[in-house]
Scaffold this motif. Structure first.
Motif, PDB file in Angstrom:
ATOM      1  N   MET A   1       0.810  -1.212   0.000  1.00 20.64           N
ATOM      2  CA  MET A   1       0.000   0.000   0.000  1.00 20.64           C
ATOM      3  C   MET A   1       0.855   1.279   0.000  1.00 20.64           C
ATOM      4  SD  MET A   1      -3.163  -1.175   2.544  1.00 20.64           S
ATOM      5  CE  MET A   1      -3.088   0.329   3.395  1.00 20.64           C
ATOM      6  N   ASP A   2       2.034   1.200   0.651  1.00 22.15           N
ATOM      7  CA  ASP A   2       2.851   2.408   0.746  1.00 22.15           C
ATOM      8  C   ASP A   2       3.967   2.460  -0.300  1.00 22.15           C
ATOM      9  OD1 ASP A   2       4.646   0.549   1.752  1.00 22.15           O
ATOM     10  OD2 ASP A   2       4.548   1.294   3.803  1.00 22.15           O
ATOM     11  N   ASN A   3       3.981   1.488  -1.206  1.00 21.42           N
ATOM     12  CA  ASN A   3       4.957   1.454  -2.307  1.00 21.42           C
ATOM     13  C   ASN A   3       6.411   1.420  -1.842  1.00 21.42           C
ATOM     14  OD1 ASN A   3       2.987   1.499  -4.399  1.00 21.42           O
ATOM     15  ND2 ASN A   3       2.705   3.692  -3.997  1.00 21.42           N
ATOM     16  N   ASP A   4       6.680   0.750  -0.702  1.00 21.41           N
ATOM     17  CA  ASP A   4       8.058   0.670  -0.223  1.00 21.41           C
ATOM     18  C   ASP A   4       8.747  -0.621  -0.649  1.00 21.41           C
ATOM     19  OD1 ASP A   4       6.868  -1.208   1.440  1.00 21.41           O
ATOM     20  OD2 ASP A   4       7.391  -0.196   3.304  1.00 21.41           O
ATOM     21  N   GLY A   5       8.064  -1.484  -1.405  1.00 21.04           N
ATOM     22  CA  GLY A   5       8.663  -2.719  -1.876  1.00 21.04           C
ATOM     23  C   GLY A   5       8.534  -3.885  -0.906  1.00 21.04           C
ATOM     24  N   ILE A   6       7.955  -3.662   0.257  1.00 24.68           N
ATOM     25  CA  ILE A   6       7.752  -4.721   1.250  1.00 24.68           C
ATOM     26  C   ILE A   6       6.310  -5.206   1.108  1.00 24.68           C
ATOM     27  CG2 ILE A   6       7.819  -5.327   3.704  1.00 24.68           C
ATOM     28  CD1 ILE A   6      10.541  -4.429   2.543  1.00 24.68           C
ATOM     29  N   PRO A   7       6.089  -6.515   0.918  1.00 27.69           N
ATOM     30  CA  PRO A   7       4.710  -7.014   0.816  1.00 27.69           C
ATOM     31  C   PRO A   7       3.905  -6.649   2.066  1.00 27.69           C
ATOM     32  CG  PRO A   7       6.284  -8.727   0.216  1.00 27.69           C
ATOM     33  CD  PRO A   7       7.075  -7.589   0.764  1.00 27.69           C
ATOM     34  N   ASN A   8       2.678  -6.236   1.870  1.00 32.45           N
ATOM     35  CA  ASN A   8       1.845  -5.768   2.978  1.00 32.45           C
ATOM     36  C   ASN A   8       1.716  -6.789   4.106  1.00 32.45           C
ATOM     37  OD1 ASN A   8       1.394  -3.330   1.740  1.00 32.45           O
ATOM     38  ND2 ASN A   8      -0.545  -3.955   0.818  1.00 32.45           N
ATOM     39  N   ASN A   9       1.705  -8.083   3.776  1.00 37.44           N
ATOM     40  CA  ASN A   9       1.502  -9.082   4.822  1.00 37.44           C
ATOM     41  C   ASN A   9       2.694  -9.201   5.781  1.00 37.44           C
ATOM     42  OD1 ASN A   9       3.075 -10.287   2.813  1.00 37.44           O
ATOM     43  ND2 ASN A   9       2.296 -12.331   3.251  1.00 37.44           N
ATOM     44  N   ILE A  10       3.879  -8.684   5.407  1.00 32.97           N
ATOM     45  CA  ILE A  10       5.021  -8.700   6.331  1.00 32.97           C
ATOM     46  C   ILE A  10       5.531  -7.289   6.648  1.00 32.97           C
ATOM     47  CG2 ILE A  10       5.759 -11.030   5.709  1.00 32.97           C
ATOM     48  CD1 ILE A  10       7.981  -9.725   3.990  1.00 32.97           C
ATOM     49  N   ASP A  11       4.900  -6.276   6.090  1.00 32.24           N
ATOM     50  CA  ASP A  11       5.258  -4.882   6.356  1.00 32.24           C
ATOM     51  C   ASP A  11       4.719  -4.507   7.742  1.00 32.24           C
ATOM     52  OD1 ASP A  11       5.513  -2.070   6.374  1.00 32.24           O
ATOM     53  OD2 ASP A  11       5.270  -1.979   4.208  1.00 32.24           O
ATOM     54  N   PRO A  12       5.570  -4.001   8.660  1.00 35.10           N
ATOM     55  CA  PRO A  12       5.078  -3.664   9.993  1.00 35.10           C
ATOM     56  C   PRO A  12       4.032  -2.548  10.003  1.00 35.10           C
ATOM     57  CG  PRO A  12       7.351  -2.959   9.743  1.00 35.10           C
ATOM     58  CD  PRO A  12       6.994  -3.748   8.519  1.00 35.10           C
ATOM     59  N   ASP A  13       4.036  -1.689   8.981  1.00 35.72           N
ATOM     60  CA  ASP A  13       3.029  -0.638   8.861  1.00 35.72           C
ATOM     61  C   ASP A  13       2.840  -0.337   7.368  1.00 35.72           C
ATOM     62  OD1 ASP A  13       1.392   1.591   8.895  1.00 35.72           O
ATOM     63  OD2 ASP A  13       2.507   2.596  10.488  1.00 35.72           O
ATOM     64  N   PRO A  14       1.901  -1.023   6.716  1.00 30.32           N
ATOM     65  CA  PRO A  14       1.731  -0.860   5.270  1.00 30.32           C
ATOM     66  C   PRO A  14       1.349   0.548   4.817  1.00 30.32           C
ATOM     67  CG  PRO A  14       0.532  -2.788   6.055  1.00 30.32           C
ATOM     68  CD  PRO A  14       1.019  -2.040   7.258  1.00 30.32           C
ATOM     69  N   LYS A  15       1.055   1.441   5.765  1.00 28.38           N
ATOM     70  CA  LYS A  15       0.704   2.814   5.400  1.00 28.38           C
ATOM     71  C   LYS A  15       1.855   3.791   5.590  1.00 28.38           C
ATOM     72  CE  LYS A  15      -4.121   2.046   6.470  1.00 28.38           C
ATOM     73  NZ  LYS A  15      -5.235   2.348   7.359  1.00 28.38           N
ATOM     74  N   ASP A  16       2.988   3.309   6.130  1.00 30.75           N
ATOM     75  CA  ASP A  16       4.136   4.178   6.376  1.00 30.75           C
ATOM     76  C   ASP A  16       5.347   3.627   5.626  1.00 30.75           C
ATOM     77  OD1 ASP A  16       6.297   5.674   7.334  1.00 30.75           O
ATOM     78  OD2 ASP A  16       5.538   5.706   9.390  1.00 30.75           O
ATOM     79  N   PRO A  17       5.803   4.309   4.570  1.00 33.02           N
ATOM     80  CA  PRO A  17       6.918   3.793   3.770  1.00 33.02           C
ATOM     81  C   PRO A  17       8.261   3.780   4.502  1.00 33.02           C
ATOM     82  CG  PRO A  17       6.343   6.003   3.044  1.00 33.02           C
ATOM     83  CD  PRO A  17       5.306   5.596   4.056  1.00 33.02           C
ATOM     84  N   ASN A  18       8.364   4.469   5.634  1.00 30.61           N
ATOM     85  CA  ASN A  18       9.614   4.482   6.392  1.00 30.61           C
ATOM     86  C   ASN A  18       9.732   3.332   7.386  1.00 30.61           C
ATOM     87  OD1 ASN A  18      10.897   6.904   5.367  1.00 30.61           O
ATOM     88  ND2 ASN A  18       9.136   7.954   6.256  1.00 30.61           N
ATOM     89  N   LYS A  19       8.610   2.708   7.730  1.00 28.89           N
ATOM     90  CA  LYS A  19       8.629   1.548   8.631  1.00 28.89           C
ATOM     91  C   LYS A  19       8.630   0.301   7.767  1.00 28.89           C
ATOM     92  CE  LYS A  19       6.073   3.212  12.646  1.00 28.89           C
ATOM     93  NZ  LYS A  19       4.848   2.993  13.436  1.00 28.89           N
ATOM     94  N   GLN A  20       9.837  -0.194   7.478  1.00 26.51           N
ATOM     95  CA  GLN A  20       9.919  -1.338   6.576  1.00 26.51           C
ATOM     96  C   GLN A  20      10.271  -2.630   7.278  1.00 26.51           C
ATOM     97  OE1 GLN A  20      12.594   0.463   3.774  1.00 26.51           O
ATOM     98  NE2 GLN A  20      10.898   1.201   2.544  1.00 26.51           N
ATOM     99  N   PHE A  21      10.988  -2.542   8.381  1.00 19.91           N
ATOM    100  CA  PHE A  21      11.371  -3.738   9.116  1.00 19.91           C
ATOM    101  C   PHE A  21      11.161  -3.474  10.604  1.00 19.91           C
ATOM    102  CE2 PHE A  21      14.066  -3.423   5.331  1.00 19.91           C
ATOM    103  CZ  PHE A  21      13.666  -4.576   4.670  1.00 19.91           C
ATOM    104  N   ALA A  22      10.829  -4.521  11.345  1.00 21.05           N
ATOM    105  CA  ALA A  22      10.619  -4.386  12.786  1.00 21.05           C
ATOM    106  C   ALA A  22      11.427  -5.445  13.528  1.00 21.05           C
ATOM    107  CB  ALA A  22       9.143  -4.518  13.133  1.00 21.05           C
ATOM    108  N   GLN A  23      12.039  -5.025  14.602  1.00 19.91           N
ATOM    109  CA  GLN A  23      12.712  -5.940  15.528  1.00 19.91           C
ATOM    110  C   GLN A  23      12.056  -5.741  16.879  1.00 19.91           C
ATOM    111  OE1 GLN A  23      16.946  -5.252  15.700  1.00 19.91           O
ATOM    112  NE2 GLN A  23      16.982  -4.646  13.559  1.00 19.91           N
ATOM    113  N   CYS A  24      11.826  -6.825  17.570  1.00 16.00           N
ATOM    114  CA  CYS A  24      11.186  -6.755  18.881  1.00 16.00           C
ATOM    115  C   CYS A  24      12.103  -7.372  19.920  1.00 16.00           C
ATOM    116  CB  CYS A  24       9.861  -7.500  18.873  1.00 16.00           C
ATOM    117  SG  CYS A  24       8.696  -6.917  17.623  1.00 16.00           S
ATOM    118  N   LYS A  25      12.142  -6.747  21.095  1.00 11.62           N
ATOM    119  CA  LYS A  25      12.945  -7.277  22.190  1.00 11.62           C
ATOM    120  C   LYS A  25      12.075  -7.357  23.427  1.00 11.62           C
ATOM    121  CE  LYS A  25      17.268  -5.267  20.596  1.00 11.62           C
ATOM    122  NZ  LYS A  25      18.324  -4.348  20.930  1.00 11.62           N
ATOM    123  N   PRO A  26      11.996  -8.484  24.121  1.00  9.85           N
ATOM    124  CA  PRO A  26      12.630  -9.755  23.814  1.00  9.85           C
ATOM    125  C   PRO A  26      11.941 -10.476  22.659  1.00  9.85           C
ATOM    126  CG  PRO A  26      11.353  -9.994  25.793  1.00  9.85           C
ATOM    127  CD  PRO A  26      11.278  -8.546  25.399  1.00  9.85           C
TER     128      PRO A  26
END
Length: 142
Positions: A1-26
């Motif tokens: 949806m945000d045209n960032d090249g990340i498929p929506n089903n694994i994009d942490p925020d499909p509406k924000d092109p700057n949020k492309q990857f997410a890491q969570c701790k722990p």
């Protein structure tokens, strides 16, 4: 949806092109526990119950692997110290571009300030959030 090249089903925020990857701790669905001694580095009682927090941290990066945003979900579990110290977290931010959000109880007051290569997040007087006298211990023994 945000045209960032990340498929929506694994994009942490499909509406924000700057949020492309997410890491969570722990992990994305669990909390880690941190315990602190309020007199460090002076000698104290070393009980590490002066403030105990559970934390879930999410780090969002862009395609350049630069941190875009971090979120912290904090839960104060115990405050065994006699002081009403502020609680601070220093987070590396070498590019000075990250934004931060803290999720906690509704009346949490926090600030975020820049230091060289870091962001410092400070929660003001957390004992006041718990509506107890500032010299009382909470969920701990002294």
């Amino acid at each position: 949806m945000d045209n960032d090249g990340i498929p929506n089903n694994i994009d942490p925020d499909p509406k924000d092109p700057n949020k492309q990857f997410a890491q969570c701790k722990p992990s994305c669905n669990t909390f880690g526990t941190l315990a602190y001694e309020d007199l460090w580095p002076q000698k104290g009682d070393y009980d590490f119950n002066d403030i105990v927090v559970q934390i879930n941290e999410k780090i969002y990066t862009n395609t350049s692997n630069a941190i875009y945003q971090m979120t912290f979900d904090l839960r104060i579990m115990a405050m065994g110290g006699q002081y009403n110290n502020d609680f601070c977290i220093a987070v590396p931010d070498p590019n000075g571009i990250a934004t931060f959000e803290v999720y906690s109880v509704d009346n949490v007051r926090y600030t975020s300030e820049d230091a060289i290569g870091y962001k410092i997040i400070k929660i003001d007087k957390p004992k006041e959030l718990l509506d107890v006298p500032t010299t009382e211990v909470v969920n701990a023994t002294s």
